[in-house]
Design an enzyme around this catalytic site. Structure first.
Site, mmCIF file in Angstrom:
data_model
loop_
_atom_site.group_PDB
_atom_site.id
_atom_site.type_symbol
_atom_site.label_atom_id
_atom_site.label_comp_id
_atom_site.label_asym_id
_atom_site.label_seq_id
_atom_site.Cartn_x
_atom_site.Cartn_y
_atom_site.Cartn_z
ATOM 1 N N ASN A 109 0.825 -1.214 0.000
ATOM 2 C CA ASN A 109 0.000 0.000 0.000
ATOM 3 C C ASN A 109 0.857 1.262 0.000
ATOM 4 O OD1 ASN A 109 -2.063 -1.774 0.121
ATOM 5 N ND2 ASN A 109 -2.613 -1.383 2.263
ATOM 6 N N THR A 154 -16.865 39.222 -29.516
ATOM 7 C CA THR A 154 -17.613 38.742 -28.351
ATOM 8 C C THR A 154 -18.876 38.149 -28.950
ATOM 9 O OG1 THR A 154 -18.797 40.826 -28.040
ATOM 10 C CG2 THR A 154 -16.739 40.585 -26.819
ATOM 11 N N HIS A 155 -19.355 37.077 -28.370
ATOM 12 C CA HIS A 155 -20.503 36.326 -28.927
ATOM 13 C C HIS A 155 -20.207 35.884 -30.369
ATOM 14 C CE1 HIS A 155 -22.916 38.064 -25.561
ATOM 15 N NE2 HIS A 155 -22.175 39.136 -25.817
ATOM 16 N N SER A 276 -9.885 14.904 -47.966
ATOM 17 C CA SER A 276 -11.089 14.097 -47.870
ATOM 18 C C SER A 276 -11.001 12.997 -48.915
ATOM 19 C CB SER A 276 -12.311 14.980 -48.119
ATOM 20 O OG SER A 276 -13.383 14.191 -48.590
ATOM 21 N N LYS A 282 -11.007 19.549 -50.509
ATOM 22 C CA LYS A 282 -10.947 19.794 -49.074
ATOM 23 C C LYS A 282 -9.565 19.661 -48.452
ATOM 24 C CE LYS A 282 -14.128 19.428 -46.330
ATOM 25 N NZ LYS A 282 -15.184 18.908 -45.465
ATOM 26 N N GLU A 289 -9.014 19.351 -34.698
ATOM 27 C CA GLU A 289 -10.253 18.692 -34.259
ATOM 28 C C GLU A 289 -9.951 17.549 -33.297
ATOM 29 O OE1 GLU A 289 -13.266 18.487 -37.836
ATOM 30 O OE2 GLU A 289 -11.235 18.405 -38.574
ATOM 31 N N GLN A 321 -6.909 0.857 -7.119
ATOM 32 C CA GLN A 321 -6.076 0.347 -8.217
ATOM 33 C C GLN A 321 -6.555 0.956 -9.544
ATOM 34 O OE1 GLN A 321 -4.408 -3.714 -8.263
ATOM 35 N NE2 GLN A 321 -5.781 -4.082 -9.999
HETATM 36 N N1 ARG Z 1 -1.816 -3.171 -7.330
HETATM 37 C C1 ARG Z 1 -2.260 -2.447 -6.178
HETATM 38 C C2 ARG Z 1 -2.753 -1.061 -6.606
HETATM 39 O O1 ARG Z 1 -2.479 -0.704 -7.691
HETATM 40 C C3 ARG Z 1 -1.126 -2.275 -5.234
HETATM 41 C C4 ARG Z 1 -1.503 -2.222 -3.781
HETATM 42 C C5 ARG Z 1 -2.193 -3.444 -3.398
HETATM 43 N N2 ARG Z 1 -2.337 -3.626 -2.005
HETATM 44 C C6 ARG Z 1 -3.112 -4.588 -1.519
HETATM 45 N N3 ARG Z 1 -3.145 -4.702 -0.274
HETATM 46 N N4 ARG Z 1 -3.833 -5.344 -2.283
HETATM 47 O O2 ARG Z 1 -3.421 -0.395 -5.880
#
Ligand code: ARG
Length: 460
Positions: A109, A154-155, A276, A282, A289, A321
């Site tokens: 994490n 403007t506009h 085109s 064209k 675009e 994720q």
């Molecule tokens: N692949 C996970 C993500 O992108 C990484 C962290 C995952 N942690 C866990 N406890 N499953 O968020």
């Protein structure tokens, strides 16, 4: 077997594996992941949590893995789930069980949090550079075209004559704000998340400040729970990119309109337009675009991540994720858009004669006639009414205001004098609007000078 497989009796199903994995897209953070791991291992050794021999083995192993990935010799397996586990697994393969110590006092994490922050800092800096280059082009084009007069709208109705340079420099201001927004976002995300653990910190005696220094972070995050669940910085970057894209899109819209036969203010270089398949005459502004169109997916990515985060309880949830593909796509899209736009803009031909012709008709100097009277003491509201009558008179008699004789002017108001024709010439209307930030020659000079100084400042 999975790195986390100890708790599980049966292996996961193939389809779940694919659904769960992020490796296909988070592998682009491999360099950050490796850099983060090396810094973490250094800190572990410094704190006596692992030995320095172990650290060296880890570092060498990690650097080899980096080479493998860069030489495209690294096989990414979907069952490794994400880049963090893929690299760790390969490290263990290479250096044995010592590699298993790398994940001490760390969780995926906070690993994913550090990787993405590092990645966005790096990409953000690249986008800043592209913005700087675009501002440079805008300034150059403005300098080249500072004598060109065109209708200001403007506009989308002819309003007052302006210098083409003044019009271009309006976009300079937009991209300057974008540049600053990007800079501020990068500053805000410049906090090291590593060390938050899964969510609550760790009992190991770690040194987060040290890791922050190693990885070039300004400071460390304050709250471990927030650290692993915060994705504000990704949203912010998505927003900043949306804003850049919106500005590009507005500019593109003008270029599309300006390149119509009706306007013909600009002509796109052949290399930046397409033909085109059916209509031989064209020449289409596809590039403009497409850039305008890409704004849609960029906004989509912003709304996407905002929606993912809405309603998430603390702390880490797998929903997050979903934070990566959108921002990666926005980064790729804005980078190519900025590069292509700049080239298209630089090669675009300005049709100054056509712009000037378009100043005829539409009574574009009507405000200046009213200002003329007001300067002679007629209350502006009254002057406005009088000029309204003059416009009707000219319309009925198919005349331009500038063609009226002094005698005719005087019939509308005695205050008109010999200098009226000079004062309402297109040149005076443009070049004398010298209030700060105006289109007048002196004001424009100041503006372009400030632009130049700004670019010198950010260019270092
Ligand atoms: N692949 C996970 C993500 O992108 C990484 C962290 C995952 N942690 C866990 N406890 N499953 O968020």
């Amino acid at each position: 077997m999975k790195l986390w497989g100890g708790r599980f009796v049966e292996g996961s199903s193939k389809i779940l594996e694919e659904f769960n994995a992020s490796i296909n897209f988070d592998k682009r953070m491999y360099a950050e992941d490796i850099e983060g791991s090396i810094a973490h291992s250094k800190m572990l050794a410094k704190q006596g949590i692992i030995s320095s021999e172990e650290q060296r083995a880890m570092k060498d192993g990690l650097l080899e893995i980096k080479e493998e990935i860069e030489a495209e010799n690294f096989v990414f397996h979907i069952e490794d789930e994400d880049i963090h586990m893929a690299i760790e697994k390969r490290l263990i393969e290479k250096i044995g069980q010592i590699g298993g110590k790398l994940h001490t006092a760390r969780s995926r994490n906070d690993q994913v949090a550090v990787d993405i922050r590092m990645y966005l800092k790096k990409e953000g800096t690249l986008i800043k550079k592209l913005l700087e280059e675009l501002m440079g082009s805008i300034l150059n084009k403005s300098i080249e075209n500072k004598e060109v007069i065109m209708p200001g709208y403007t506009h989308l109705q002819r309003a007052q004559p302006i210098s083409a340079a003044h019009h271009f420099m309006a976009y300079f201001q937009m991209f300057k704000r974008d540049y600053e927004r990007l800079e501020q976002s990068i500053e805000r995300m410049d906090e090291l998340p590593l060390g938050a653990g899964a969510l609550a910190g760790t009992t190991y005696n770690i040194d987060r400040e040290f890791v922050a220094k190693e990885l070039g972070f300004e400071k460390v995050t304050e709250n471990s729970i927030d650290t692993v669940s915060d994705r504000d910085f990704i949203i912010e970057m998505n927003f900043v990119i949306s804003m850049i894209s919106m500005h590009l899109s507005r500019f593109c819209e003008e270029i599309v309109v300006w390149s119509t036969t009706e306007f013909s203010f600009v002509e796109m270089a052949d290399t930046y337009s397409t033909g085109s398949s059916i209509m031989p005459q064209k020449k289409n502004p596809d590039v403009a675009e497409l850039i305008r169109g890409k704004t849609g997916r960029i906004y989509g990515n912003l709304v996407g991540i905002m929606t993912v985060m809405k309603g998430l309880p603390l702390a880490y949830n797998k929903d997050t994720q979903e934070d990566k593909e959108g921002i990666f796509d926005s980064i790729d899209t804005i980078k190519i858009s900025l590069v292509i736009f700049k080239e298209m803009f630089e090669t675009m031909k300005i049709n100054a004669d056509r712009m000037y012709e378009n100043l005829e008709g539409g009574f574009i100097n009507a405000t200046d006639v009213a200002d003329y009277l007001a300067k002679k003491g007629v209350p502006f509201r009254e002057a406005h009414r009088i000029v309204g009558e003059i416009v009707v008179y000219c319309e009925v008699n198919k005349r331009k205001i500038s063609e009226l004789k002094l005698g005719e002017f005087k019939e509308f108001d005695e205050a008109f004098g010999e200098d009226i024709h000079k004062k309402i010439s297109l040149e005076s209307c443009v070049w004398e609007r010298n209030s700060y930030g105006g289109t007048g020659r002196k004001a424009l000079e100041v503006q372009m000078n400030n632009g130049k100084k700004y670019l010198e400042k950010i260019g270092g």
